[in-house]
Design an enzyme around this catalytic site. Sequence first.
Site, mmCIF file in Angstrom:
data_model
loop_
_atom_site.group_PDB
_atom_site.id
_atom_site.type_symbol
_atom_site.label_atom_id
_atom_site.label_comp_id
_atom_site.label_asym_id
_atom_site.label_seq_id
_atom_site.Cartn_x
_atom_site.Cartn_y
_atom_site.Cartn_z
ATOM 1 N N ASP A 25 8.667 3.600 -6.108
ATOM 2 C CA ASP A 25 8.005 3.152 -7.995
ATOM 3 C C ASP A 25 6.716 2.860 -7.823
ATOM 4 O OD1 ASP A 25 10.921 3.680 -8.373
ATOM 5 O OD2 ASP A 25 11.310 1.798 -9.536
ATOM 6 N N HIS B 169 8.224 0.244 -3.200
ATOM 7 C CA HIS B 169 7.291 0.324 -4.081
ATOM 8 C C HIS B 169 5.736 0.891 -3.235
ATOM 9 C CE1 HIS B 169 9.512 -2.442 -6.249
ATOM 10 N NE2 HIS B 169 8.887 -1.763 -7.456
HETATM 11 ZN ZN LIG Z 1 8.299 -0.321 -11.469
#
Ligand SMILES: [Zn+2]
Length: 231
Positions: free
Chosen positions: A35, A181
Amino acid sequence: MHGLPALAGVSPFGVRVTPRLVGVGRRGHVALTFDDGPDPVSTPEILGALDELGWQATFFMLGDMVRRAPLLAREVAAAGHEIAVHGDEHRNMLRRTPGGAERDVARAYDTIAAATGVEPRWFRPPFGILSFSSLRAARRHGMATVLWTTWGRDWRREATPDSVVVDVTRRYVDGGTVLLHDSDCESYPGSWKSTLGALPRLAEEFAARGLAVGPVGAHGIERTRAFTYPR
Ligand SMILES: [Zn+2]
């Protein structure tokens, strides 16, 4: 800063959290997702590590980040990874007006599709916070919503490669969807280095469990109704 969805339950505003919604797919397979990118500092490093491992993953991008690095977004797609939508700005969709949430999803979709040349098929709202307006906007754009079953908690200052591996493997992994991430734009500065360091160790863990790794699109999740409403 992130809400952890249970494997089944009903969220406060009435959307039923189903195994499909959190990304439970076929056994023997792990869906790997990143993400908050693309980020010129960290995403190329993550791409390099994935290339070495022979892994393809799903990147839930932010429209805001793609506008700053459109060529990098295209590079992610060109490397064979799956492109997905995280939102335009990283904001809680419940704090937006319905129109604002819909515009955010639409702008993110258009930005990401234009930069990468692909039509995203998956949506994951910031913080995993579901709102009716954003889910409806995602569906109108042909996207199914998918959250995650386990995460590396890699956004934290305290995160290390080891802690990321421990956190990922402590929850639903076989048939699960892993959240990591590829940018620290919403995390502790430099936290992506723990993510990067964790990838080869995760490869050992997954191999030991006989698990193959791939994008959400290869995870066997039915896309027609990724979320339902309580009867
Ligand atoms: Zn996020």
